[in-house]
Design a protein around this motif. Structure first.
Motif, PDB file in Angstrom:
ATOM      1  N   VAL A  10      -1.989 -10.547  -2.119  1.00  0.00           N
ATOM      2  CA  VAL A  10      -2.422  -9.372  -2.051  1.00  0.00           C
ATOM      3  C   VAL A  10      -3.687  -9.196  -2.999  1.00  0.00           C
ATOM      4  O   VAL A  10      -4.514  -8.473  -2.836  1.00  0.00           O
ATOM      5  N   GLU A  13      -6.657 -10.456  -1.670  1.00  0.00           N
ATOM      6  CA  GLU A  13      -7.296  -9.448  -0.749  1.00  0.00           C
ATOM      7  C   GLU A  13      -7.847  -8.125  -1.152  1.00  0.00           C
ATOM      8  O   GLU A  13      -9.027  -7.950  -0.883  1.00  0.00           O
ATOM      9  N   TRP A  14      -7.377  -7.555  -2.147  1.00  0.00           N
ATOM     10  CA  TRP A  14      -7.975  -6.483  -2.996  1.00  0.00           C
ATOM     11  C   TRP A  14      -9.338  -6.914  -3.585  1.00  0.00           C
ATOM     12  O   TRP A  14     -10.120  -6.217  -3.504  1.00  0.00           O
ATOM     13  N   VAL A  17     -12.103  -7.159  -1.072  1.00  0.00           N
ATOM     14  CA  VAL A  17     -12.563  -5.720  -0.548  1.00  0.00           C
ATOM     15  C   VAL A  17     -13.216  -5.244  -1.580  1.00  0.00           C
ATOM     16  O   VAL A  17     -14.295  -4.584  -1.310  1.00  0.00           O
ATOM     17  N   PHE A  18     -12.853  -5.130  -2.644  1.00  0.00           N
ATOM     18  CA  PHE A  18     -13.641  -4.475  -4.002  1.00  0.00           C
ATOM     19  C   PHE A  18     -14.687  -5.169  -4.091  1.00  0.00           C
ATOM     20  O   PHE A  18     -15.936  -4.282  -4.382  1.00  0.00           O
ATOM     21  N   ILE A 131       0.388   2.325  -7.884  1.00  0.00           N
ATOM     22  CA  ILE A 131      -0.929   1.708  -8.254  1.00  0.00           C
ATOM     23  C   ILE A 131      -1.319   1.799  -9.738  1.00  0.00           C
ATOM     24  O   ILE A 131      -1.580   0.822 -10.287  1.00  0.00           O
TER      25      ILE A 131
END
Length: 149
Positions: A10, A13-14, A17-18, A131
């Motif tokens: 996870v 993946e973040w 994307v970032f 978050i």
């Protein structure tokens, strides 16, 4: 999938994307300003860390003193930074952002901030709270493992 693997997956993946979004904004900003990666990196270094000797910029970028000096001269000519003699050692040349250089970098920072605001507006209050808690823990742990961060 084991818990540690799932968390690593996870986080990767973040980060992807970032970074993709960040790089897209950075490349767009480069194209818009006509500045090279080296020039923008120099301006950002000065923005975040203040003025410094020209030799520090060369070391930071991993380029020769001659290349650093040429690149710095172009930025000086564009009015984005100034080169001055160090008060303690006249042989050392200091680089400092001008108000125009600072404003330019702040435009790039603002673009990233707007994207993050759009992203956070799309989250529920509970998601935001979760978050924030998770990122605070991640940041604290990362700094504990690597105090240079």
């Amino acid at each position: 999938m084991p818990e540690n693997q799932q968390l690593s997956h996870v986080l990767r993946e973040w980060a992807e994307v970032f970074m993709r979004r960040s790089m897209r904004e950075f490349l767009y900003f480069m194209k818009e300003t006509g500045l090279s990666t080296t020039q923008l990196s120099t301006l950002m270094r000065l923005y975040y860390h203040g003025s410094c000797p020209i030799s520090d910029i060369g070391d930071y970028l991993g380029i020769t003193r001659a290349a650093t000096s040429q690149m710095a001269q172009r930025l000086v000519e564009q009015g984005l930074m100034v080169r001055s003699e160090d008060a303690a050692d006249r042989r050392v040349k200091q680089l400092t952002l001008t108000a125009e250089g600072r404003a330019l970098i702040e435009q790039g920072i603002e673009a990233r901030r707007r994207w993050l605001e759009d992203l956070t507006r799309a989250l529920t209050p509970d998601q935001k709270e979760n978050i924030v808690t998770a990122i605070l823990h991640l940041t604290e742990t990362a700094r504990r493992l690597d105090p240079t961060l």
